[in-house]
Design an enzyme around this catalytic site. Sequence first.
Site, PDB file in Angstrom:
ATOM      1  N   HIS A 311       0.745  -1.106  -0.066  1.00 12.52           N
ATOM      2  CA  HIS A 311      -0.103  -0.008  -0.066  1.00 12.52           C
ATOM      3  C   HIS A 311       0.913   1.319  -0.046  1.00 12.52           C
ATOM      4  O   HIS A 311       1.801   1.321   0.603  1.00 12.52           O
ATOM      5  CB  HIS A 311      -0.882  -0.089   1.241  1.00 12.52           C
ATOM      6  CG  HIS A 311      -1.970   0.992   0.873  1.00 12.52           C
ATOM      7  ND1 HIS A 311      -1.822   2.349   1.381  1.00 12.52           N
ATOM      8  CD2 HIS A 311      -3.347   0.748   0.614  1.00 12.52           C
ATOM      9  CE1 HIS A 311      -3.080   2.820   1.072  1.00 12.52           C
ATOM     10  NE2 HIS A 311      -4.009   1.937   0.722  1.00 12.52           N
ATOM     11  N   ASP A 369      -7.883  -5.602  -0.007  1.00  9.68           N
ATOM     12  CA  ASP A 369      -8.528  -6.391  -0.906  1.00  9.68           C
ATOM     13  C   ASP A 369      -7.730  -7.770  -0.897  1.00  9.68           C
ATOM     14  O   ASP A 369      -8.438  -8.504  -1.643  1.00  9.68           O
ATOM     15  CB  ASP A 369      -8.009  -5.817  -2.343  1.00  9.68           C
ATOM     16  CG  ASP A 369      -8.777  -4.509  -2.603  1.00  9.68           C
ATOM     17  OD1 ASP A 369      -9.843  -4.498  -2.145  1.00  9.68           O
ATOM     18  OD2 ASP A 369      -8.236  -3.612  -3.151  1.00  9.68           O
TER      19      ASP A 369
END
Length: 435
Positions: A311, A369
Amino acid sequence: MTSKATGSITVTVEGSNKSTTLPLLGGTLGPQVADIRKLYGDLGIFTYDPGYGATASCESTITYIDGDEGVLLYRGYPIEQLAENSDFLEVCYLLLNGELPTNGEYKAFHKGVTYHTMLHEQLRRFYDGFRRDAHPMAIMCGVVGAMAAFYHDNLDINDAEQRRIAAFRLIAKVPTIAAWAYKYSIGQPFLYPRNDLGYAENFLYMLNGVPAEEYVNNPILSRAMDRILILHADHEQNASTSTVRLAGSTGANPFACIAAGIAALWGPAHGGANEAVLKMLAEIGSPENIPQFISEVKDKNSHTKLMGFGHRVYKNFDPRAKIMKETCHEVLAELGIKDEPLLDMAMEMERIALSDDYFIQRKLYPNVDFYSGIILKAMGIPTSMFTVLFAVARTVGWVSQWKELIEDPSQRIGRPRQIYTGAAARDFVPVDKRG
Ligand code: CMC
């Protein structure tokens, strides 16, 4: 609340006597920010930050992330507390208005949203224009953008009441648009929204119900869906939100701005990752192939990424991934799925990646996710709908950020600069003289 001056920083151009002092600003939480607005005027220098990794593009009171500590706050409330105790509509109210609602405010908000859940009947005909195999995200971009052609009564962005109605319309209609995109792809009749059901419940009903049979709601699955919506509702200045803000800064109408956000979300590095995780797991096939896959990921020439990992901001566990993992186990238990090969593979993948130097050194952890795809698959949601679901949840975040932008008196059109590295000025050469 606006930022406050906390100090200053002096910038000196090496080898010259030119220098300037820039203010440092501080918000409620997070690092200080150098206000570079006068840098060009004073020194004739731009800043360079491709990917905006070190650039604050706005002041915002909506969401705060501490990527090193794995913290995510909506209007100051930790995501864990909201996921545990709140529901999606309450979170929508919080994101839009800044405070949790009283009972009366919640009821009025609920009524306001349900009042707008139906689509204009003519909008329904748009679906026939798409090929049967169209990706539902393509349908989402088209139909949400088309809303601007139907709701002329709330296109004046300078009118607070019109902004309020546009927000209700978007939050209320996006699940209907999304569910119909799915129904269209499988050739089933569109179901009209049911205002007697909760937000997540109604969405599941429109996705899974059929007119021929009575719909039976499963409260555990509705709760899981509600939680997924909460976890995806906002995430400060990510790519799609920044797209919404950039489009909004031009004065474009809210439906056009949200359609732009949906388009940006579609990419596999952003909202498309949940779909990409499942495709990746299916391609790997079985746990014994994971080490080979991991070596491929580590080979820069392969351009293979471990989807659902890493991320831009979180350099620690994504707090949303932790909640998602718990929800994943709850859903699988409820559905009586004891051996889910994909989950087993995901857990093995997580174990191997978290003990591998490549991932440790780069602080790559599972993101939201990594698990959401597995939950959605278990719930019977097709892979192509995963990113659509993300868009349904994120609509409230986009709308809140768009509203904040329009209401910010210091907002200007977004217009980054560049380092030009093309040809220097040169004269045109007629075609017969070109060698
Ligand atoms: N697999 C393998 N290597 C990775 C990964 C990954 N998933 N993510 C980052 N890296 C490597 C990257 O190659 C780089 O290595 P090096 O320093 O040797 O060049 C290093 O880690 C730093 O990464 P970066 O590319 O500078 O990170 P970024 O901030 O530009 O990208 C990201 C963030 C999310 C786009 C990226 O981690 C990624 O593509 N992840 C997979 C896609 C994904 O799961 N996206 C969902 C994000 S969460 C939901 C959302 O917000 O949309």
